[in-house]
Design a protein around this motif. Structure first.
Motif, PDB file in Angstrom:
ATOM      1  N   ASP A  12       0.854  -1.191   0.000  1.00 16.31           N
ATOM      2  CA  ASP A  12       0.000   0.000   0.000  1.00 16.31           C
ATOM      3  C   ASP A  12       0.889   1.239   0.000  1.00 16.31           C
ATOM      4  O   ASP A  12       1.697   1.425   0.919  1.00 16.31           O
ATOM      5  CB  ASP A  12      -0.889  -0.019   1.243  1.00 16.31           C
ATOM      6  CG  ASP A  12      -1.978   1.042   1.208  1.00 16.31           C
ATOM      7  OD1 ASP A  12      -1.870   1.971   0.384  1.00 16.31           O
ATOM      8  OD2 ASP A  12      -2.918   0.954   2.016  1.00 16.31           O
ATOM      9  N   THR A  14       0.063   4.233   0.584  1.00 16.06           N
ATOM     10  CA  THR A  14      -0.414   5.248   1.523  1.00 16.06           C
ATOM     11  C   THR A  14       0.647   5.530   2.578  1.00 16.06           C
ATOM     12  O   THR A  14       1.205   4.607   3.176  1.00 16.06           O
ATOM     13  CB  THR A  14      -1.712   4.781   2.211  1.00 16.06           C
ATOM     14  OG1 THR A  14      -2.690   4.467   1.215  1.00 16.06           O
ATOM     15  CG2 THR A  14      -2.255   5.871   3.137  1.00 16.06           C
ATOM     16  N   GLY A  15       0.922   6.788   2.782  1.00 16.96           N
ATOM     17  CA  GLY A  15       1.911   7.179   3.777  1.00 16.96           C
ATOM     18  C   GLY A  15       3.335   7.228   3.254  1.00 16.96           C
ATOM     19  O   GLY A  15       4.267   7.567   4.003  1.00 16.96           O
ATOM     20  N   MET A  16       3.518   6.882   1.977  1.00 16.26           N
ATOM     21  CA  MET A  16       4.842   6.949   1.357  1.00 16.26           C
ATOM     22  C   MET A  16       4.808   7.963   0.226  1.00 16.26           C
ATOM     23  O   MET A  16       3.781   8.141  -0.433  1.00 16.26           O
ATOM     24  CB  MET A  16       5.251   5.585   0.786  1.00 16.26           C
ATOM     25  CG  MET A  16       5.316   4.476   1.803  1.00 16.26           C
ATOM     26  SD  MET A  16       5.693   2.866   1.034  1.00 16.26           S
ATOM     27  CE  MET A  16       7.390   3.139   0.516  1.00 16.26           C
ATOM     28  N   SER A  17       5.926   8.623  -0.013  1.00 14.00           N
ATOM     29  CA  SER A  17       6.024   9.471  -1.197  1.00 14.00           C
ATOM     30  C   SER A  17       6.198   8.567  -2.405  1.00 14.00           C
ATOM     31  O   SER A  17       6.640   7.414  -2.273  1.00 14.00           O
ATOM     32  CB  SER A  17       7.203  10.427  -1.086  1.00 14.00           C
ATOM     33  OG  SER A  17       8.428   9.734  -1.298  1.00 14.00           O
ATOM     34  N   GLN A  20       9.708   7.246  -2.444  1.00 14.18           N
ATOM     35  CA  GLN A  20       9.976   6.148  -1.512  1.00 14.18           C
ATOM     36  C   GLN A  20       9.453   4.824  -2.054  1.00 14.18           C
ATOM     37  O   GLN A  20      10.096   3.788  -1.898  1.00 14.18           O
ATOM     38  CB  GLN A  20       9.337   6.465  -0.160  1.00 14.18           C
ATOM     39  CG  GLN A  20      10.012   7.593   0.590  1.00 14.18           C
ATOM     40  CD  GLN A  20       9.238   8.012   1.826  1.00 14.18           C
ATOM     41  OE1 GLN A  20       8.002   8.044   1.838  1.00 14.18           O
ATOM     42  NE2 GLN A  20       9.955   8.339   2.888  1.00 14.18           N
ATOM     43  N   ASP A  38      16.002   8.056   5.618  1.00 14.15           N
ATOM     44  CA  ASP A  38      14.897   9.016   5.577  1.00 14.15           C
ATOM     45  C   ASP A  38      14.968   9.919   4.360  1.00 14.15           C
ATOM     46  O   ASP A  38      13.936  10.423   3.897  1.00 14.15           O
ATOM     47  CB  ASP A  38      14.895   9.877   6.853  1.00 14.15           C
ATOM     48  CG  ASP A  38      14.505   9.078   8.090  1.00 14.15           C
ATOM     49  OD1 ASP A  38      13.902   7.994   7.913  1.00 14.15           O
ATOM     50  OD2 ASP A  38      14.812   9.518   9.202  1.00 14.15           O
ATOM     51  N   THR A 165      -4.865  12.455  -6.058  1.00 13.66           N
ATOM     52  CA  THR A 165      -4.398  11.329  -5.250  1.00 13.66           C
ATOM     53  C   THR A 165      -5.257  10.113  -5.577  1.00 13.66           C
ATOM     54  O   THR A 165      -6.316  10.221  -6.211  1.00 13.66           O
ATOM     55  CB  THR A 165      -4.519  11.632  -3.753  1.00 13.66           C
ATOM     56  OG1 THR A 165      -5.912  11.797  -3.423  1.00 13.66           O
ATOM     57  CG2 THR A 165      -3.760  12.909  -3.389  1.00 13.66           C
ATOM     58  N   GLU A 167      -7.093   8.390  -3.585  1.00 12.18           N
ATOM     59  CA  GLU A 167      -8.389   8.521  -2.920  1.00 12.18           C
ATOM     60  C   GLU A 167      -9.255   9.558  -3.627  1.00 12.18           C
ATOM     61  O   GLU A 167     -10.463   9.348  -3.833  1.00 12.18           O
ATOM     62  CB  GLU A 167      -8.193   8.903  -1.453  1.00 12.18           C
ATOM     63  CG  GLU A 167      -7.475   7.860  -0.613  1.00 12.18           C
ATOM     64  CD  GLU A 167      -5.978   7.817  -0.859  1.00 12.18           C
ATOM     65  OE1 GLU A 167      -5.433   8.769  -1.482  1.00 12.18           O
ATOM     66  OE2 GLU A 167      -5.347   6.817  -0.447  1.00 12.18           O
TER      67      GLU A 167
END
Length: 337
Positions: A12, A14-17, A20, A38, A165, A167
């Motif tokens: 998933d 989500t939460g990653m660029s 990344q 990071d 995005t 979503e």
């Protein structure tokens, strides 16, 4: 020698660029995930872009909603232009998904696809209005869309091109078609991608990579040296699906794999490079493959590799697809079945 079970994981973003996510896919090939920090992703992705190794940039996608006056000349240019990949020309339309939704077009593709059209030659071939798209990409992702210079001859209008995005795209698609759920689902399935990581033997990956409308990142036996500490100084293998420990067939298979491991390490000790020593490795050797595809292609993969619509699938690829099937159905909102 280590024996493990196959497994499959839904990845998933989500939460990653997007950088990344692309780094995660790219480092799978060399098993260099320990180098992720990071702030390593942008440098890693820019390095891939600058060196021409852009296949890993197919694992993050961009979805645009574009006003008609901008989209129409852009689409015409996509249809009429080729992309140069290592000296070979391919039609751009094979890499960009385009849907006419009336007042707007939905245009999507991987970072690799959009990088291919982010150049002066393409811009000269289409209306200046299409520069809105280049401007939006440069504003949204300056780290990789940073080398075209100033985009001129346009009036700023944020509503011309919108980056959606995942979503937001689903929300927009459903709003576009209202009660017409079937049309909304068709739009989503064309532009929405899912990524899965499969740990299996190399024979099974040969079946996965036959799906041409997908993108892949696979652990490379050419560059991975299994005599190194990070691999435990051993090869790892996947037991065939129907083999049971304690049986003669299991013992025969295990002996063959151990002999292959011995010969592989002997070749390395003789100074043979991993890319040649790998020729003695068994098909059972474990590999990791990351697969990214839109829902249309995932349904095709499920039909062939799980449901067996064209004939009985290999038992181990059924096993792999069973592991992730429920998650794919859930994450697709039941568009996949």
């Amino acid at each position: 020698m280590r024996i493990i079970e196959p497994s499959t994981t839904y990845l998933d973003p989500t939460g990653m660029s997007p950088y990344q996510f692309m780094e995660m896919a790219g480092r799978t090939c060399y098993k260099s995930e320990n180098n992720i920090t990071d702030d390593s992703a942008v440098k890693f992705v820019k390095g891939l872009k600058n060196s021409g190794h852009t296949a890993m940039l197919e694992h993050s996608h961009i979805i645009l909603m574009v006003a008609n006056d901008v989209a129409v000349p852009f689409v015409q240019a996509v249809v009429n232009n080729d992309i140069d990949i290592d000296g070979t020309n391919f039609p751009l339309k094979n890499f960009i998904n385009i849907t006419d939704c009336g007042a707007h077009f939905i245009i999507s593709g991987s970072f690799r696809a959009f990088i291919a059209i982010y150049n002066e030659s393409f811009m000269r071939s289409c209306s200046y209005l299409s520069k809105f798209i280049h401007k939006k990409l440069a504003a949204e992702y300056p780290e990789v869309f940073d080398d075209i210079g100033e985009v001129k001859d346009y009036t700023e209008d944020q509503n011309k091109v919108m980056v959606l995005t995942r979503e937001k795209f689903i929300e927009v698609a459903k709003a576009m078609f209202g009660a017409d759920t079937e049309s909304a689902n068709k739009l989503i399935s064309r532009h929405y991608v899912h990524t899965v990581k499969v740990i299996c033997d190399r024979g099974i990956t040969h079946e996965f990579v036959r799906h041409r409308l997908a993108s892949f990142a696979q652990e490379s036996t050419r560059y991975c040296n299994y005599s190194k500490d990070k691999f435990g100084n051993e090869i790892t293998v996947i037991c065939p699906a129907d083999f049971v420990d304690g049986t003669e067939e299991y013992a025969t298979w295990k002996d063959a794999c151990e002999k292959a491991e011995y010969d592989y390490f002997k070749l390395l000790m003789l100074g043979v490079k991993p890319q040649l020593a790998r020729d003695v490795l068994p098909t059972s050797v474990k590999t990791e493959i990351i697969i990214t595809a839109n829902e249309i292609e995932w349904q095709h993969i499920l039909n062939l590799r799980k449901h067996g619509t064209t004939g009985a699938p290999h038992p181990q690829i059924i096993q792999s697809m069973n592991f992730v099937y429920d998650k794919l159905v859930e994450m697709s909102g039941n568009r996949l079945s």
